[in-house]
Every structure is written in structure tokens, then in C-alpha cells.
Design an enzyme around this catalytic site. Structure first.
Site, PDB file in Angstrom:
ATOM      1  N   HIS A 133       0.861  -1.179   0.000  1.00 40.70           N
ATOM      2  CA  HIS A 133       0.000   0.000   0.000  1.00 40.70           C
ATOM      3  C   HIS A 133       0.898   1.230   0.000  1.00 40.70           C
ATOM      4  O   HIS A 133       2.024   1.200   0.477  1.00 40.70           O
ATOM      5  CB  HIS A 133      -0.878  -0.039   1.258  1.00 40.70           C
ATOM      6  N   ASP A 210       2.749  -4.619   8.230  1.00 35.86           N
ATOM      7  CA  ASP A 210       1.499  -3.889   8.021  1.00 35.86           C
ATOM      8  C   ASP A 210       0.363  -4.902   8.094  1.00 35.86           C
ATOM      9  O   ASP A 210       0.170  -5.697   7.175  1.00 35.86           O
ATOM     10  CB  ASP A 210       1.547  -3.194   6.662  1.00 35.86           C
ATOM     11  N   GLN A 213      -4.747  -5.362   6.707  1.00 37.12           N
ATOM     12  CA  GLN A 213      -5.657  -6.271   6.019  1.00 37.12           C
ATOM     13  C   GLN A 213      -5.674  -7.675   6.614  1.00 37.12           C
ATOM     14  O   GLN A 213      -6.370  -8.550   6.102  1.00 37.12           O
ATOM     15  CB  GLN A 213      -5.289  -6.347   4.533  1.00 37.12           C
ATOM     16  N   LYS A 236     -11.068  -0.806   9.899  1.00 35.62           N
ATOM     17  CA  LYS A 236     -11.145  -1.971   9.023  1.00 35.62           C
ATOM     18  C   LYS A 236     -11.577  -3.221   9.783  1.00 35.62           C
ATOM     19  O   LYS A 236     -11.729  -4.288   9.178  1.00 35.62           O
ATOM     20  CB  LYS A 236      -9.792  -2.216   8.340  1.00 35.62           C
ATOM     21  N   CYS A 408      -4.623   2.460  -3.939  1.00 36.17           N
ATOM     22  CA  CYS A 408      -3.425   2.969  -3.248  1.00 36.17           C
ATOM     23  C   CYS A 408      -2.257   1.998  -3.391  1.00 36.17           C
ATOM     24  O   CYS A 408      -1.513   1.751  -2.437  1.00 36.17           O
ATOM     25  CB  CYS A 408      -3.709   3.251  -1.774  1.00 36.17           C
TER      26      CYS A 408
END
Length: 449
Positions: A133, A210, A213, A236, A408
Site C-alpha cells: 500500500h 502492516d 488487512q 477496518k 493505493c
């Protein structure tokens, strides 16, 4: 082990009861029932989260850590209880390792800024990947412009997997940190972060993960993973916007300088010098969003009550079903790793550059029936020569909310040789009926072209 647990998760939750917790799912768009499939961008919020935040604003609203009065003490207790909830959720050792941020983006920027300031010099390198991202690219590029560091990127295969075998050769005496997405927000690829961490740690190099997700969809254990930093966002995972988490190993957080200055993060301020507060407050300048932290903790409790393994099993089945149904659409191309068919778990693989053609299911079967290179609850696709924006716009008129564009992740789009995709992404409240509506909508739009 994770696949075995998922295979054993046969007691599923009542999807209709769960959907009742999200009133927005019952609304109409353009006179049609809303089919919300943009969960990788943000999830809807259950009533319990909204009620918890409203209750705090109504009855417990006061600034935290600063007041001796009753309301301030109550608000502080809720805020710090939220920190403990997060600690348990990701299995961190101490609450001192849990830093509240505005989201994944701020958490990554915090690490990039503080780490580069104290641990990197001109010419030193950070390794990211081709599927990151923008948050995990631009934050390091800003440091490259300021400090002269070098940003290198680990490549991916045509079917959207990291070339992890190349990482060892990429690491040099100049490498100072590796920063990688746990799950691609475009491809759904679940990266082998444990292996990446082992390789990096073999060279004494820390790793930032990260987890924006992955945290909503699968169990996270930072101690078992052995990552040095990990970031995720509340919005999220059924929590409020504007709140996120940076986990950092205590020894690393102690080494890094503050990211911002102001109230809360100080020990003592004089005109001559300032000393900083202990962890984690050293990184939490200013008034925190203490109501949002309570909302995040409530969202985590909600997910925990359903069972993260139940959520993952449900979403994996939805993803598989979606890809099976989409594969019957002429001209469709799905990007990223494929899940095996439930009816044909071991077909012959037939890939095409940048994705897979309709009707082909690569063989990825693993013990427990789940994918060997698992795919998260994301399906990105294009259909023939239809522009992704046109397809997404017309699906919207049918009440189906999907994401279109580069998501993104423009360097990834360049790697795939496309300008963008349509992306459907699933959450714990989505159903097979909604997948059927999506597939029928795609067929309808395709016939128009």
C-alpha cells in the site's frame, strides 16, 4: 496448525443474527438492497460499538491521564482497559508495547520517521515489496528525500506471490529494516511473514508488519510471529475511524525518539531541556481519541465473541465461492493467488500473465482443505476490455458497493500492467446471496458491453 484449526471450525455463527447488529446493511441504494463489498476500505460498525461510544460521550466524557476528578479517572480507566484488550488480541507481552495512533498510516509513518532519525544514515536501505500500500512506500520515500536513505522492493511472481527466495540476496550491509504487508489489499495474498522475519533476523534486521488487512480476518500473535513492529487500523475491523495501533517490541520503542512533541508525552519540560514520558506515552503526544479506543476495544470484543477462526473460515468459504462463480464469466481475469475449488481441489494450473483466466483453478491444496499460499477475503478482477471504473459505477447502480481504481497500490498496478481493478472484499456479515448478486451484476454489465 492454522489450517487444521480452520478446518475444525465447523460450528459457524448465525449470519442473520450478526447482520441484525449492522442496521446499515438493511438499507437500499437506488431502490435496491445494499450489497456492501468494500470492506477492505472500511467495515461497517455494529450497534455495540456505536452504543459504547455514545455512552462514553454521554456519561464519561473527560480528558484522560490529566485529571484527579471522577470522570477523568473513569475515562482513563476505559482508555487503558482498551490498551489491555488490544494487548490480549495480538498477544503482546506488555501494554507498554501498545501505542495508539490514528491508524495504520500514522503508525508506519511513526516508525519510518523515528527509525530513520535514530537508526539510519544516507545510503542505508529499507526493503519493502512490490505489493505494498502507498502508506508503506511513500512514508519511506519521504525519508529518502530528507535523509538520503534507499528504498528497495522485493519483486512478486505473475500470480501475485512474493519472491521470498530473493530476500536473502537483497539484504546487504546497508539494510537496516524490512517493512512488509501481511496481506495485500489488492491481491489478497497472505505473505509468509514468519519466514521473512526469520531471514531478516538472521542478519540482525528488524521487521515492520502492516497488518491492516490481516487483523480483521485472522489471529495475530506478535510473539509467535516475532515481528519487531506491527500496525493496524480500527476502522477496518468494525471499530471507529481515526484510531489504530502500533505494536513495537519494548527494546525497540525504548531506542526510538518521539515522533511528535506536546502534552502527554513529556516527563519534565524546562527551557534548557525536555525529558520524555515512559512507554507507551512517549509516542502519544496530545489528547488521544479516548472514546475511539473504547470503541476499538468493543469491536475487538465483538470479533472475539464470534471467534476469529469462525470469521476466517466463513470469509475463506465466501472468497472461494466468489472465485468459483466468477470463473464462469467469459473474459474475467482474477488477480492474485487462487483458492482451490471445493469440488475440484486439485485441478491443473493454467495461469496467464498478471492473473488467471476464467475456468482455471491452480492447485494450491493444503492439509485441512485450505490454500497452501492462502488468500485473504479480497477478489480483484477485470472483465474483458470494460474499464474498471465503468464496471464499478454500473454495479453501484445495482446497489452493489465495490472498490475500483489502483487501491493505493500504483507500483503493483504497474507490475501487473494495468491501470486498476474492481475489488470485492468480504467481512464477517457478508453472504453467498450477496456474492450471487455481485456475479449476476457483473454478467449484466458485461452483456451491456
Amino acid at each position: 496448525m492454522r489450517n487444521e484449526k480452520l478446518a475444525a471450525a465447523t460450528v459457524m455463527y448465525d449470519i442473520n443474527k450478526v447482520r441484525d447488529d449492522f442496521p446499515i446493511l438493511g438499507r437500499e441504494v437506488y431502490g435496491r438492497p445494499l450489497v456492501y463489498l468494500d470492506n477492505a476500505a472500511t467495515t461497517q460498525k455494529p450497534l455495540c460499538v456505536l452504543d459504547a461510544m455514545r455512552e462514553e460521550y454521554l456519561n464519561v466524557n473527560a480528558n484522560v491521564h490529566r485529571g484527579v476528578h471522577y470522570l477523568s479517572q473513569q475515562a482513563t480507566d476505559l482508555h487503558e482497559a482498551a490498551r489491555e484488550t488490544v494487548r490480549q488480541f495480538i498477544h503482546a507481552r506488555k501494554t507498554e508495547e501498545i501505542v495508539f495512533t490514528r491508524g495504520t498510516t500514522e503508525a508506519i509513518n511513526l516508525v519510518a520517521s523515528s527509525f530513520c532519525e535514530s537508526q539510519m544514515a544516507a545510503g542505508d536501505e529499507v526493503i519493502v515489496t512490490d505489493m505494498e500500500h502507498h502508506s508503506n512506500i511513500v512514508s519511506w520515500q519521504l525519508q529518502a528525500m530528507k535523509r538520503g536513505i534507499v528504498v528497495r522492493h522485493l519483486p512478486i511472481t505473475d500470480d501475485g506471490r512474493l519472491c521470498v527466495e530473493q530476500l536473502e540476496a537483497m539484504i546487504s550491509e546497508k539494510t537496516r529494516i524490512v517493512s512488509v504487508a501481511h496481506v495485500s489489499n489488492v491481491l489478497g495474498t497472505v505473505n509468509p511473514v514468519e519466514k521473512i522475519i526469520r531471514i531478516a533476523h538472521g542478519h540482525g534486521i528488524p521487521v515492520l508488519v502492516d497488518a491492516a488487512q490481516s487483523a480483521p480476518h485472522m489471529a495475530i500473535d506478535v510473539q509467535a510471529m516475532d515481528c519487531d513492529f506491527l500496525a493496524f487500523s480500527g476502522h477496518k475491523m468494525y471499530g471507529p475511524t481515526g484510531i489504530g495501533v502500533l505494536y513495537g517490541k519494548e527494546e525497540w520503542l525504548e531506542k526510538l525518539p518521539p515522533y511528535q512533541g506536546g502534552g502527554e508525552m513529556i516527563d519534565k519540560v524546562t527551557w534548557e531541556r525536555t525529558t520524555f514520558e515512559r512507554l507507551p506515552f512517549k509516542f502519544e503526544a496530545g489528547t488521544p481519541d479516548y472514546v475511539a479506543t473504547h470503541g476499538l476495544a468493543t469491536a475487538i470484543d465483538y470479533m472475539t465473541s464470534i471467534g476469529i477462526e469462525n470469521i476466517q473460515a466463513h470469509e475463506t468459504e465466501l472468497t472461494r465461492y466468489c472465485m468459483e462463480q466468477m470463473a464462469t464469466i467469459k473474459g474475467i481475469k482474477i488477480y492474485g493467488p487462487q483458492l482451490p475449488s471445493a469440488h475440484h481441489p486439485s485441478p491443473t494450473a493454467h495461469s496467464v500473465p498478471g492473473g488467471f483466466a476464467a475456468g482455471h483453478h491452480p492447485s494450491l491444496t493444503a492439509p485441512g482443505g485450505f490454500a497452501a499460499g492462502p488468500k485473504d477475503a479480497v477478489v480483484s478482477f477485470n472483465v474483458g476490455d470494460i474499464h474498471h471504473l465503468d464496471l464499478g459505477t454500473l454495479l453501484d447502480r445495482l446497489g452493489i458497493a465495490v472498490r475500483t481504481g489502483h487501491h493505493c497500490a500504483q507500483p503493483l498496478m504497474d507490475r501487473l500492467g494495468i491501470s486498476g481493478t474492481v475489488r470485492a472484499s468480504f467481512a464477517l456479515y457478508n453472504t453467498k446471496d450477496e456474492v450471487d448478486a455481485l456475479v449476476a451484476g457483473i454478467r449484466r454489465v458485461a452483456q451491456m458491453f
